[in-house]
Enzyme design. Structure first.
Site, PDB file in Angstrom:
ATOM      1  N   LEU A   1       0.872  -1.167   0.000  1.00  0.00           N
ATOM      2  CA  LEU A   1       0.000   0.000   0.000  1.00  0.00           C
ATOM      3  C   LEU A   1       0.910   1.217   0.000  1.00  0.00           C
ATOM      4  O   LEU A   1       1.956   1.218   0.667  1.00  0.00           O
ATOM      5  CB  LEU A   1      -0.902   0.023   1.240  1.00  0.00           C
ATOM      6  CG  LEU A   1      -1.926  -1.112   1.363  1.00  0.00           C
ATOM      7  CD1 LEU A   1      -2.709  -0.984   2.674  1.00  0.00           C
ATOM      8  CD2 LEU A   1      -2.887  -1.133   0.173  1.00  0.00           C
ATOM      9  N   ASP A   2       0.540   2.258  -0.734  1.00  0.00           N
ATOM     10  CA  ASP A   2       1.428   3.409  -0.815  1.00  0.00           C
ATOM     11  C   ASP A   2       1.434   4.195   0.492  1.00  0.00           C
ATOM     12  O   ASP A   2       0.666   3.927   1.420  1.00  0.00           O
ATOM     13  CB  ASP A   2       1.102   4.287  -2.027  1.00  0.00           C
ATOM     14  CG  ASP A   2      -0.271   4.946  -1.948  1.00  0.00           C
ATOM     15  OD1 ASP A   2      -0.662   5.391  -0.859  1.00  0.00           O
ATOM     16  OD2 ASP A   2      -0.953   5.026  -2.983  1.00  0.00           O
ATOM     17  N   LEU A   3       2.319   5.176   0.556  1.00  0.00           N
ATOM     18  CA  LEU A   3       2.578   5.918   1.795  1.00  0.00           C
ATOM     19  C   LEU A   3       1.310   6.482   2.420  1.00  0.00           C
ATOM     20  O   LEU A   3       1.129   6.423   3.651  1.00  0.00           O
ATOM     21  CB  LEU A   3       3.574   7.049   1.497  1.00  0.00           C
ATOM     22  CG  LEU A   3       4.023   7.901   2.692  1.00  0.00           C
ATOM     23  CD1 LEU A   3       4.910   7.091   3.622  1.00  0.00           C
ATOM     24  CD2 LEU A   3       4.754   9.144   2.205  1.00  0.00           C
TER      25      LEU A   3
ATOM     26  N   THR B   1      -1.837   5.524   2.011  1.00  0.00           N
ATOM     27  CA  THR B   1      -2.958   4.595   2.082  1.00  0.00           C
ATOM     28  C   THR B   1      -2.860   3.780   3.365  1.00  0.00           C
ATOM     29  O   THR B   1      -1.777   3.370   3.769  1.00  0.00           O
ATOM     30  CB  THR B   1      -2.957   3.641   0.868  1.00  0.00           C
ATOM     31  OG1 THR B   1      -3.053   4.408  -0.329  1.00  0.00           O
ATOM     32  CG2 THR B   1      -4.122   2.673   0.930  1.00  0.00           C
TER      33      THR B   1
ATOM     34  N   ARG C   1      -6.017   5.055  -7.124  1.00  0.00           N
ATOM     35  CA  ARG C   1      -5.847   6.505  -7.278  1.00  0.00           C
ATOM     36  C   ARG C   1      -5.788   6.896  -8.757  1.00  0.00           C
ATOM     37  O   ARG C   1      -6.406   7.884  -9.183  1.00  0.00           O
ATOM     38  CB  ARG C   1      -4.576   6.965  -6.565  1.00  0.00           C
ATOM     39  CG  ARG C   1      -4.623   6.802  -5.051  1.00  0.00           C
ATOM     40  CD  ARG C   1      -3.332   7.316  -4.410  1.00  0.00           C
ATOM     41  NE  ARG C   1      -3.289   7.025  -2.987  1.00  0.00           N
ATOM     42  CZ  ARG C   1      -3.818   7.804  -2.049  1.00  0.00           C
ATOM     43  NH1 ARG C   1      -4.425   8.929  -2.390  1.00  0.00           N
ATOM     44  NH2 ARG C   1      -3.726   7.467  -0.767  1.00  0.00           N
TER      45      ARG C   1
END
Length: 285
Positions: free
Chosen positions: A107-109, A111, A195
């Site tokens: 998961l990105d930063l 999220t 996103r």
């Protein structure tokens, strides 16, 4: 009893058998000080190193496939080591006796939400492989004027820079002003895909939470930064989804255990409450 080297390394949680085979072919693996080639078999007392670093291994009869569910916090990175010294998801995970934890996707930063980790490299690799199409569900807060045409386009499919993509389902869940919540599902895990899909419609995601992976939902009582060990039934559900044989045992000592961070929070709250009560008793005197 000897076993194939790639099988032993995959069981240790270093990667899938295919990845390990590539490391062996590249000369990155040694046994008892000697670089080895594909096809070599090893014994339980052999000293194995990858890139010069010793590997902790477990015999087949001792190995237990473990999976933990973790509630990622915004601001945590999913790399094992971060050059900027930011918090990583691995900082809060329990120790594993052999091998290491492998994240099932990232998961990105910015999220938060549900992540899975396992010590079984083959399981992790299959769960991430797009051919198995395991459904993921996200709660998304979208900033902008979302029209019916946007929703139809996102369900039909749009072209992103790395190929076509779409949501399998989109359900609106309320909101205020130009901020609206949606629950979306998709069956792949490309980088920032949720996103980027909304951005393709010139809409901005202001909050993103993964709430489900397959049939496993993020528990309401699992606080951010904490983890829970999956039960044997849950582990076997995941293995079944990617055509791996069932396990016949789990890790009983942590099977229903809350995360270490949550346990520490409860201890601190209890100490704080005790001190507060003691302080009030002193003041009454």
């Amino acid at each position: 009893m000897s076993e194939k080297l790639q099988k032993v390394l995959a069981r240790a949680g270093l990667g899938s058998r295919r990845e390990v085979e590539q490391w062996i072919a590249a000369g990155r693996v040694s046994v008892n000080g000697q670089i080895v080639s594909l096809g070599v078999r090893v014994e339980s007392d052999d000293k194995i190193r990858v890139d010069g670093k010793p590997v902790r291994t477990a015999a087949a009869e001792e190995a237990t496939c473990r999976v933990i569910m973790y509630h990622k916090t915004e601001g945590e990175v999913c790399t094992r080591n971060d050059p900027e010294n930011r918090r990583t998801v691995f900082d809060n995970l329990p120790r594993v006796s052999a091998g290491r934890w492998i994240g099932v996707g990232r998961l990105d930063l910015n999220t938060s939400g549900l992540m899975l980790f396992t010590n079984d490299g083959e399981l992790a690799n299959r769960l991430m492989h797009p051919s198995f199409q395991i459904e993921r569900e996200y709660a998304v807060r979208v900033f902008g004027d979302v029209q019916e045409g946007h929703v139809k386009a996102l369900k039909k499919g749009v072209m992103l820079e790395d190929g076509p993509a779409k949501f399998d389902n989109i359900v609106q869940r309320g909101g205020e002003g130009i901020n609206h919540w949606f629950y979306v599902t998709l069956s792949e895990g490309r980088n920032r895909e949720v996103r980027r899909l909304w951005e393709s419609q010139e809409l901005q995601v202001s909050r993103l939470i993964r709430v489900r992976y397959g049939s496993l939902s993020l528990p309401r009582d699992l606080s951010q930064g904490t983890w829970r060990e999956l039960s044997l039934d849950e582990v076997n559900y995941l293995r079944e989804q990617v055509q791996l044989p069932h396990e016949d045992r789990s890790k009983p000592s942590v099977k229903s255990r809350i995360g270490e961070q949550e346990r520490l929070r409860r201890v601190r709250r209890s100490v704080s409450k005790h001190r507060s009560q003691a302080h009030r008793r002193v003041r009454r005197r």
